[in-house]
Motif scaffolding. Structure first.
Motif, PDB file in Angstrom:
ATOM      1  N   ASN A 133      40.254  52.386  41.562  1.00 36.68           N
ATOM      2  CA  ASN A 133      39.790  51.417  40.573  1.00 36.68           C
ATOM      3  C   ASN A 133      39.085  50.247  41.230  1.00 36.68           C
ATOM      4  N   LEU A 170      35.689  51.285  42.274  1.00 34.65           N
ATOM      5  CA  LEU A 170      34.816  51.390  41.099  1.00 34.65           C
ATOM      6  C   LEU A 170      34.389  50.020  40.608  1.00 34.65           C
ATOM      7  N   THR A 171      35.365  49.074  40.580  1.00 33.57           N
ATOM      8  CA  THR A 171      35.041  47.734  40.102  1.00 33.57           C
ATOM      9  C   THR A 171      33.975  47.102  40.973  1.00 33.57           C
ATOM     10  N   SER A 206      30.684  48.710  40.397  1.00 32.61           N
ATOM     11  CA  SER A 206      30.060  48.305  39.138  1.00 32.61           C
ATOM     12  C   SER A 206      29.512  46.897  39.237  1.00 32.61           C
ATOM     13  N   LEU A 207      30.294  46.014  39.845  1.00 32.71           N
ATOM     14  CA  LEU A 207      29.818  44.636  39.988  1.00 32.71           C
ATOM     15  C   LEU A 207      28.522  44.612  40.783  1.00 32.71           C
ATOM     16  N   VAL A 243      26.309  47.038  40.992  1.00 30.25           N
ATOM     17  CA  VAL A 243      25.220  47.559  40.144  1.00 30.25           C
ATOM     18  C   VAL A 243      24.761  46.490  39.168  1.00 30.25           C
ATOM     19  N   ILE A 244      25.750  45.838  38.515  1.00 38.14           N
ATOM     20  CA  ILE A 244      25.395  44.818  37.525  1.00 38.14           C
ATOM     21  C   ILE A 244      24.612  43.696  38.195  1.00 38.14           C
ATOM     22  N   SER A 284      38.031  55.182  31.178  1.00 37.12           N
ATOM     23  CA  SER A 284      38.818  54.580  32.254  1.00 37.12           C
ATOM     24  C   SER A 284      39.491  53.293  31.784  1.00 37.12           C
ATOM     25  N   ASN A 342      39.729  50.835  33.603  1.00 41.60           N
ATOM     26  CA  ASN A 342      38.984  49.766  34.247  1.00 41.60           C
ATOM     27  C   ASN A 342      37.974  49.192  33.263  1.00 41.60           C
ATOM     28  N   ILE A 391      35.616  46.893  33.314  1.00 41.33           N
ATOM     29  CA  ILE A 391      34.213  46.686  33.644  1.00 41.33           C
ATOM     30  C   ILE A 391      33.484  48.035  33.721  1.00 41.33           C
ATOM     31  N   VAL A 392      34.160  49.048  34.260  1.00 43.92           N
ATOM     32  CA  VAL A 392      33.522  50.360  34.368  1.00 43.92           C
ATOM     33  C   VAL A 392      33.298  50.948  32.985  1.00 43.92           C
ATOM     34  N   LEU A 410      30.464  49.215  31.310  1.00 49.22           N
ATOM     35  CA  LEU A 410      29.182  49.593  31.927  1.00 49.22           C
ATOM     36  C   LEU A 410      28.718  50.939  31.379  1.00 49.22           C
TER      37      LEU A 410
END
Lengths: 438, 411
Positions: free
Chosen positions: A43, A46-47, A50-51, A53-54, B119, B121, B123-124, B127
């Motif tokens: 996780n 992934l976080t 993602s951060l 990517v954002i 998920s 999560n 934020i994921v 997204l």
């Protein structure tokens, strides 16, 4: 151990300890972050990913959008202003193309002094649509709903007022024929005549009546050629017409496919499968290249109308499949109960089966509508100037040669709003019509 | 749905055709049949008249005439001297190529996005929601044009790769070049091929891989049988590995397989495989767009399996792995596969949007240039429609067979 002794024992606490504040990692935002974003190794990765990517996307897009230049006459001028105010090669959108070509993006090549006409047409149409969309409005407004397509057509295409009126009169004739005959000749004969009479009227009488009336009483407004329609106006015209016409046709096709009548069943199956098996582009090319082969020699009718017919047939086939799913999902007992009540086929369909089947199929139907609206962009390939066609036309001019992203972003944004809105409306409808106990 | 009435006592009257429910359906069908026949004969008559007026006939002879145009991407031999029929085949293969590539990538993207959207999560999952909603609500055509513009406008030119002050560099260990003229990737070449036709060699490799997979499955079945007989499962993974790799390695060495890495020569890259911008744009846009739909399907499929199924499997003592394979997946697949296949169909049909970027699919060859050059709209469109129709009917036929095989057996 008695009450007395427990009270007197020194090591037994007599009052509760006050509640302690939880550890900082177990409250509020930190707890939420720990639980939702960093609850495990995967996780956390992934976080962070993602951060990243954002951040990458936003760091490019946000300055580009907000540094945008709104006031310029050409892309070159835009770049000059950007270089002067923000420094050379800074990231800045050139929104000036939207301000300068705004009317064109909305209306295509519709004459400027008549812009109010399509605006009125859409306002009337939208107003007329509200009693259909929201059932708690007065039912009398439905008369306006029935009249609005003719009003909208007349306002957009212009010309003599007698044309739309003559077409509308056909429907009135059909209704009158039905009302007169339903008592004397029975439902089936009335229905048949209510279909045949208007068709005969449109084929043989409507034309002479229109030309006769318009020569006697030339009431009309400036006529507009279909070629001048374009932009989002065109997308909305095709989309709305397709949506409104394809729903009844799709329901009929679905009933045909579920029908016991062999010929009607096989015809519906063949129609649906053939239409669905071939891409819309091929149908649109058929409409523009081949339709003249299939019609009597010398017939030539409007390209926009042909496109609307093709789009309608196309999405009707998809809606038929969605509605068929709804019909099949109803328990057999519903059909049997309707029969047991002595209702005939149309009554049982209208009162028992379809209300339930359509309710089940709402998400699918709306998805088909969204697809139809997005597919209106394909008309660019047969030479109509929808928003994407216009973006090509704008790029072909010397002032705006080389402008891509601003136009794409704008068109995408507009489509997103329409389609997302439709999706949300379907969710609202689903919730409103839900009858099960929650 | 028809209700029965008592048989009438008198003989047959003409009005019974309409009012007697026993005959009414017959009447309706006969009338419908007559109307349909009239309509179709009207269409045919018009078409014949129009063709006569234009001085055209209806034949497919043009398929054997030389095409006279070039196709920039071809999977089989083709030159401008080849026939229109051959051009159509090249187009069909190009359509299939982009459809297969697109379906593969769309499935990967869709499954990842669908699972991640569920998920915990925050934020994921948000997204992925943005991805799904963003792609579903914007026309595919716009995405194709956008990615194509991105490729041609924002990527470095081949000359930027040159010299000491190169502004661009090749990625993935200097083997892939992303330029505004397309993407150059390494290709596998055979120094001493067994067959002269390239695709025959690939077919041979494919046959070997398929053979290995079949052998591995047989081995697995044997191991299961053994396990059921003796209670001990023989270790097979190294045999599997050997079965897969050894024949492949031998044949590759025999044929002298090696990578051909693209290199900058002159004004452009040469060597390797050139993926044109049109292919890349179409492929990525189709995959991203369809992936968004597949994500929703996967999410729906997973949500459709109630939690009780997992709990029941655990209660039976199954391990999480076995639970997934034997309980959850078979049920989720029943929900997922039918809409998934219809998304594949949509993707295949949407590949006809190739026209927007000039990708030479079947619509551009048979339904585009061939029609323009021969003036055979009717025949060309008919063949084009038939191709798509047959493709969809075959795929949906396969889907129906699958559906019937996994359907819940009730009553």
């Amino acid at each position: 151990m008695t009450q007395q002794s427990s009270q007197s024992l020194a090591y037994v606490r007599t009052e509760m300890i006050p509640e302690q504040t939880p550890p900082i990692t177990e409250v509020g935002i930190i707890k939420w972050i720990r639980e939702n974003l960093f609850s495990g190794v995967l996780n956390s990765i992934l976080t962070i990913l993602s951060l990243f990517v954002i951040w990458t996307v936003l760091s490019h897009v946000v300055p580009w959008i907000f540094n945008g230049i709104w006031d310029a006459g050409s892309l070159k001028e835009c770049r000059e202003i950007r270089d002067a105010t923000l420094g050379a090669n800074a990231s800045a959108a050139c929104w000036a193309v939207l301000t300068e070509r705004w009317n064109q993006l909305l209306f295509g090549f519709y004459p400027d002094h008549l812009y109010l006409r399509p605006v009125f047409a859409f306002l009337i149409f939208m107003f007329a649509l509200t009693p259909v969309l929201f059932s708690d409005l007065p039912r009398k407004m439905l008369w306006l709903t029935i009249a609005s397509p003719f009003i909208a057509y007349w306002l957009i295409w212009g010309g003599t007022i007698w044309g739309p009126l003559a077409v509308a009169a056909g429907f009135v004739l059909g209704a009158v024929a039905f009302q007169l005959l339903v008592r004397t000749a029975g439902t089936l004969a009335a229905v048949v005549l209510a279909i045949v009479v208007p068709i005969l009227y449109w084929l043989f009488l409507a034309g002479p009546i229109t030309s006769g009336l318009s020569s006697m009483l030339p009431i009309g407004i400036e006529a507009i050629d279909s070629k001048s329609l374009g932009g989002f106006m065109l997308a909305i015209i095709i989309g709305l017409a397709g949506i409104i016409l394809s729903l009844p046709l799709g329901v009929l096709l679905a009933l045909g496919r579920q029908s016991d009548l062999f010929i009607i069943n096989k015809f519906s199956v063949g129609f649906i499968e053939i239409i669905r098996g071939v891409p819309l582009i091929v149908w649109l090319f058929t409409a523009s290249l081949l339709l003249n082969y299939f019609l009597p020699p010398g017939t030539n009718f409007d390209l926009v109308l042909r496109v609307i017919i093709m789009v309608t047939l196309f999405s009707a086939a998809y809606i038929a499949e969605v509605v068929r799913g709804g019909l099949a999902a109803l328990p057999k007992g519903q059909y049997e109960a309707a029969d047991a009540l002595g209702l005939d086929y149309w009554k049982s369909m209208r009162l028992i089966i379809l209300p339930q089947a359509l309710k089940i199929s709402i998400p699918g139907i709306v998805n088909t509508f969204i697809g139809l609206f997005k597919d209106t962009t394909l008309v660019v390939f047969i030479g109509l100037l929808d928003p994407i066609g216009l973006s090509n036309a704008i790029r072909a001019t010397t002032e705006w040669n080389g402008i891509y992203w601003e136009l794409f972003a704008f068109i995408g944004f507009m489509f997103f709003i329409f389609c997302f809105g439709m999706g949300r409306y379907s969710m609202y409808l689903e919730n409103k019509l839900r009858r099960e106990h929650r | 749905m028809s209700t029965m009435t008592d048989p009438s006592k008198q003989g047959f009257r003409l009005s019974q055709l309409i009012y007697d429910t026993r005959y009414r359906s017959m009447t309706i069908q006969v009338v419908a049949m007559i109307v349909l026949m009239l309509f179709f004969s009207w269409l045919v008559r018009n078409t014949v008249q129009n063709l006569e007026a234009l001085g055209k006939d209806f034949n497919f002879g043009f398929l054997t005439q030389p095409a006279g145009y070039d196709i920039n991407q071809r999977l089989v031999e083709y030159s401008s001297q080849s026939t229109h029929g051959r051009a159509a085949i090249v187009g069909i293969l190009n359509t299939i190529l982009v459809a297969v590539l697109g379906c593969t990538l769309a499935t990967v993207l869709g499954v990842i996005a669908g699972v991640l959207r569920l998920s915990k999560n925050w934020i994921v999952s948000k997204l992925m929601t943005v991805y799904v909603e963003g792609f579903r609500n914007v026309p595919l055509l716009l995405w194709i044009l956008l990615i194509f513009a991105l490729m041609t406008e924002s990527m470095p030119q081949p000359r930027d790769f040159r010299g000491d002050s190169a502004t661009a560099s090749m990625s993935v260990f200097d083997s892939v070049a992303v330029t505004n003229r397309g993407v150059y990737i390494p290709s596998i070449e055979f120094a001493n091929p067994i067959f002269t036709e390239t695709w025959m060699n690939w077919l041979l490799l494919l046959a070997i891989v398929v053979g290995a997979v079949v052998a591995i499955r047989r081995l697995g079945a044997w191991a299961t049988a053994k396990q059921e007989a003796t209670g001990i499962r023989p270790t097979t993974w190294y045999i599997n590995l050997a079965v897969f790799i050894v024949p492949l390695a031998i044949i590759m060495t025999v044929m002298g397989a090696h990578f051909d890495i693209p290199a900058l020569t002159g004004f452009n890259f040469s060597g390797g495989t050139h993926l044109r911008n049109s292919l890349i744009a179409l492929w990525l846009a189709l995959s991203l767009y369809t992936g968004a739909f597949i994500a929703e399907i996967v999410r729906g499929g997973i949500l459709a399996i109630s939690k009780g199924q997992t709990e029941a499997a655990f209660a039976l003592g199954l391990r999480p792995n076995t639970t997934m394979n034997l309980v959850i997946l078979p049920q989720a697949m029943r929900v997922i596969i039918p809409p998934l296949i219809s998304q594949y169909l949509n993707l295949t049909k949407n590949s006809s949007l190739a026209i927007a970027v000039g990708y030479m699919d079947v619509r551009s060859t048979l339904g585009g240039i061939t029609i323009n050059q021969t003036g055979r709209e009717l025949e060309g469109m008919l063949l084009l429609g038939l191709f798509y129709l047959i493709a969809s009917l075959v795929i949906s036929g396969a889907m129906n067979i699958y559906n019937n095989s996994v359907k819940l057996k009730e009553r």
